[in-house]
Design an enzyme around this catalytic site. Sequence first.
Site, mmCIF file in Angstrom:
data_model
loop_
_atom_site.group_PDB
_atom_site.id
_atom_site.type_symbol
_atom_site.label_atom_id
_atom_site.label_comp_id
_atom_site.label_asym_id
_atom_site.label_seq_id
_atom_site.Cartn_x
_atom_site.Cartn_y
_atom_site.Cartn_z
ATOM 1 N N GLY A 18 -26.386 -45.286 26.283
ATOM 2 C CA GLY A 18 -26.990 -44.304 25.392
ATOM 3 C C GLY A 18 -26.542 -42.864 25.612
ATOM 4 N N GLU B 48 -33.020 -51.537 30.823
ATOM 5 C CA GLU B 48 -34.267 -50.896 30.379
ATOM 6 C C GLU B 48 -35.465 -51.760 30.747
ATOM 7 O OE1 GLU B 48 -32.849 -50.427 26.407
ATOM 8 O OE2 GLU B 48 -31.537 -48.799 27.071
ATOM 9 N N ASN C 3 -27.500 -54.746 19.821
ATOM 10 C CA ASN C 3 -28.828 -54.677 20.418
ATOM 11 C C ASN C 3 -29.579 -53.536 19.743
ATOM 12 O OD1 ASN C 3 -31.065 -54.458 22.027
ATOM 13 N ND2 ASN C 3 -29.965 -53.826 23.894
ATOM 14 N N SER D 114 -22.395 -47.215 25.605
ATOM 15 C CA SER D 114 -21.727 -46.211 24.773
ATOM 16 C C SER D 114 -20.410 -46.692 24.172
ATOM 17 C CB SER D 114 -21.525 -44.915 25.571
ATOM 18 O OG SER D 114 -22.780 -44.355 25.889
ATOM 19 N N HIS E 92 -31.852 -56.744 30.817
ATOM 20 C CA HIS E 92 -31.326 -55.439 30.395
ATOM 21 C C HIS E 92 -31.886 -54.362 31.328
ATOM 22 C CE1 HIS E 92 -30.503 -51.862 28.061
ATOM 23 N NE2 HIS E 92 -29.631 -52.580 27.380
ATOM 24 N N GLU F 75 -23.036 -53.475 32.232
ATOM 25 C CA GLU F 75 -23.512 -52.248 31.594
ATOM 26 C C GLU F 75 -23.874 -51.234 32.674
ATOM 27 O OE1 GLU F 75 -25.065 -52.905 27.387
ATOM 28 O OE2 GLU F 75 -26.726 -53.338 28.700
HETATM 29 P P1 PGA Z 1 -25.552 -48.078 23.969
HETATM 30 O O1 PGA Z 1 -26.506 -49.264 24.522
HETATM 31 O O2 PGA Z 1 -24.423 -48.726 23.242
HETATM 32 O O3 PGA Z 1 -26.450 -47.265 23.085
HETATM 33 O O4 PGA Z 1 -25.090 -47.321 25.159
HETATM 34 C C1 PGA Z 1 -25.952 -50.434 25.044
HETATM 35 C C2 PGA Z 1 -27.057 -51.321 25.582
HETATM 36 O O5 PGA Z 1 -28.034 -50.806 26.125
HETATM 37 O O6 PGA Z 1 -26.969 -52.558 25.490
#
Ligand code: PGA
Length: 252
Positions: free
Chosen positions: A175, A99, A9, A213, A97, A169
Amino acid sequence: MAGKIIIANWKMKLGLGVSIDLAKEIASDLMLDKIGESEVVICPSFIAINEVGKILSPSKIKLGAQDVFWQENGAYTGEVSVEMLQELGCKYFIIGHSERRQYLGETNEMINKKARVILRSGEVPIVCVGETLEERRQGKKDYIIMHQVERALQDVKILDNQEIIIAYEPVWVIGTGRAVEPEEVKYVADLIRKIAQEHYSSKNSLMVIYGGSVDSSNVRAFSERGGVDGFLVGAASLDAREFMKMIDMVAN
Ligand code: PGA
């Protein structure tokens, strides 16, 4: 699928030029057949999908989108339909997601509508679910995950020839470079499978993956002890060598 699925992603982090460079780097290395039985999917930003798709097309790497609208066509300014993305070669679609839930107000109802249109089009929704730190502290983790899965799949019957991916997630690890323990991921993956069970008849129709992560330092542990069918990778997918290292570890 015999192997695991690894989905990159790229979020809103790379413009067209850098996306092309990264896709070339990944494709050239992966063409050397490192993928094995795994499925590798790259989800660039909308503006880069077309060009990245052209670069990936001779390889085994698949193309995905980071979002999609739930209507098939019409006066919906700024939105992009499944059909438009199919035309560019997208097979996988990330929806819900955290976000987008957080910054764009994406609700479970919208996610449900998106899941339906993607399945109807014969493609694969990647439904993201996960608890925030606050919800976790309040002991609501299981409830939140169950609720998000149930609402995303409401009135959905996944046919034997269809596929859906649910990505666990935990919002608070995305992140941060700090993942949860593989055993906890396994617990949640089992929970998700139990909840989703009534929505499909063929076991091959559902995959549960983990994101948050994941990198080359922990992917092996998740692969061996996390009880998941694959990974959704953000930051670590932006570095071709790191991404390749992860694929190598998962595939071999
Ligand atoms: P990350 O993001 O691996 O940077 O933690 C994963 C995601 O948001 O799908």
